[in-house]
Design a protein around this motif. Structure first.
Motif, PDB file in Angstrom:
ATOM      1  N   GLY A 144       0.812  -1.213   0.000  1.00  0.00           N
ATOM      2  CA  GLY A 144       0.000   0.000   0.000  1.00  0.00           C
ATOM      3  C   GLY A 144       0.840   1.254   0.000  1.00  0.00           C
ATOM      4  N   SER A 145       1.904   1.282   0.809  1.00  0.00           N
ATOM      5  CA  SER A 145       2.749   2.476   0.843  1.00  0.00           C
ATOM      6  C   SER A 145       3.509   2.642  -0.469  1.00  0.00           C
ATOM      7  CB  SER A 145       3.715   2.426   2.031  1.00  0.00           C
ATOM      8  OG  SER A 145       4.524   1.270   1.965  1.00  0.00           O
ATOM      9  N   TYR A 146       3.959   1.543  -1.053  1.00  0.00           N
ATOM     10  CA  TYR A 146       4.637   1.634  -2.354  1.00  0.00           C
ATOM     11  C   TYR A 146       3.687   2.100  -3.457  1.00  0.00           C
ATOM     12  CZ  TYR A 146       8.440  -1.072  -0.222  1.00  0.00           C
ATOM     13  OH  TYR A 146       9.456  -1.508   0.576  1.00  0.00           O
ATOM     14  N   ALA A 147       2.475   1.528  -3.472  1.00  0.00           N
ATOM     15  CA  ALA A 147       1.494   1.902  -4.492  1.00  0.00           C
ATOM     16  C   ALA A 147       1.046   3.351  -4.314  1.00  0.00           C
ATOM     17  CB  ALA A 147       0.298   0.963  -4.450  1.00  0.00           C
ATOM     18  N   SER A 148       0.905   3.806  -3.072  1.00  0.00           N
ATOM     19  CA  SER A 148       0.534   5.203  -2.829  1.00  0.00           C
ATOM     20  C   SER A 148       1.616   6.149  -3.325  1.00  0.00           C
ATOM     21  CB  SER A 148       0.286   5.436  -1.335  1.00  0.00           C
ATOM     22  OG  SER A 148      -0.802   4.667  -0.895  1.00  0.00           O
ATOM     23  N   ALA A 149       2.861   5.807  -3.067  1.00  0.00           N
ATOM     24  CA  ALA A 149       3.967   6.622  -3.569  1.00  0.00           C
ATOM     25  C   ALA A 149       3.988   6.618  -5.093  1.00  0.00           C
ATOM     26  CB  ALA A 149       5.297   6.108  -3.013  1.00  0.00           C
ATOM     27  N   ALA A 150       3.756   5.461  -5.685  1.00  0.00           N
ATOM     28  CA  ALA A 150       3.717   5.370  -7.147  1.00  0.00           C
ATOM     29  C   ALA A 150       2.564   6.187  -7.711  1.00  0.00           C
ATOM     30  CB  ALA A 150       3.586   3.908  -7.579  1.00  0.00           C
ATOM     31  N   LEU A 151       1.432   6.212  -7.015  1.00  0.00           N
ATOM     32  CA  LEU A 151       0.281   7.004  -7.467  1.00  0.00           C
ATOM     33  C   LEU A 151       0.611   8.495  -7.460  1.00  0.00           C
ATOM     34  CD1 LEU A 151      -2.650   7.178  -8.365  1.00  0.00           C
ATOM     35  CD2 LEU A 151      -3.310   7.145  -5.946  1.00  0.00           C
TER      36      LEU A 151
END
Length: 189
Positions: A144-151
Motif C-alpha cells: 500500500g505504501s509503495y502503491a501510494s507513492a507510485a500514485l
C-alpha cells in the motif's frame, strides 16, 4: 472493562465473522453506489439529455461544479461517518448521482461497447483483487505504501504530460495506473 495491557497477545485477535460481515456490507454499499451512478449516467444521456445539454451550453461553469461537488461530498462523508451513518449513506448516494451525471458527459464521446468493455474489465479486476486482498494470508501493508507513492508519482507525471501532450506517455500511464490501482485495491481490502 477489559484491560488489554494484562494480555498484550490478545490485542491482535480479530473477529473474522464480524470483519467479513462488515466487508460484505461495505462492498454492498459500493455496488449500490455504482448501480446508482450507472442509472444516473443512463438517465442523463437519454431521458434528460436535452435539458442537460442546454444547461451545459447556457452555464458552462456547471461542469466545474460537477467536478468539485464530489470532493466536497467526500469530505462531508468522512466527517459524518462515525457521527451519523444515515447521513453518510445519503451523501454517498448523492455523490454516486453526481458522478453518474459527470461520467455521462465523458462517456458521450465513446461507444456503448467501449463503455461496457471498460466497466466489465474494471469491475472484474476490482472484485478479483478485493477477494484476493481479503482472503490472502500475506501481509500487504508495505504494498500500500509503495502503491501510494507510485500514485503520487503518476499524478505528477500526468500533470507534466498535460503540457508535453505525448500520446505515447498517456498510453504508458494508463497501464501503470491499472497496475497501481490493482495493488491499491488488494491492499485496501
Amino acid at each position: 472493562m477489559y484491560n488489554f495491557d494484562q494480555e498484550p497477545e490478545r490485542r491482535h485477535l480479530v473477529d473474522e465473522a464480524g470483519l467479513n460481515s462488515f466487508l460484505s456490507k461495505i462492498y454492498g454499499y459500493m455496488a449500490l453506489a455504482v448501480f446508482v451512478s450507472a442509472l444516473s449516467a443512463y438517465l442523463t444521456m437519454t431521458v434528460f439529455a436535452s435539458q442537460m445539454m442546454s444547461l451545459m451550453v447556457h452555464h458552462p461553469w456547471t461542469m466545474w461544479l460537477l467536478l468539485l461537488i464530489p470532493i466536497v461530498l467526500t469530505f462531508a462523508i468522512n466527517f459524518q461517518t462515525t457521527r451519523n451513518p444515515v447521513a453518510s449513506f445519503i451523501l454517498l448516494m448523492i455523490t454516486a448521482i453526481v458522478y453518474g451525471v459527470t461520467f455521462a458527459f465523458i462517456a458521450g464521446t465513446y461507444t456503448g461497447q467501449d463503455i461496457a468493455s471498460a466497466f466489465v474489465a474494471s469491475a472484474t479486476v476490482f472484485v478479483v483483487m478485493a477477494i484476493l486482498g481479503t482472503v490472502t494470508k500475506k501481509d500487504l501493508s508495505r504494498w500500500g505504501s509503495y502503491a501510494s507513492a507510485a500514485l503520487i508519482g503518476l499524478i505528477v507525471a500526468m500533470l507534466i504530460n498535460m503540457f508535453l501532450k505525448s500520446s505515447a506517455a498517456n498510453y504508458i500511464f494508463s497501464f501503470i495506473a491499472v497496475i497501481i490501482f490493482t495493488v491499491l485495491t488488494a491492499w485496501d481490502a
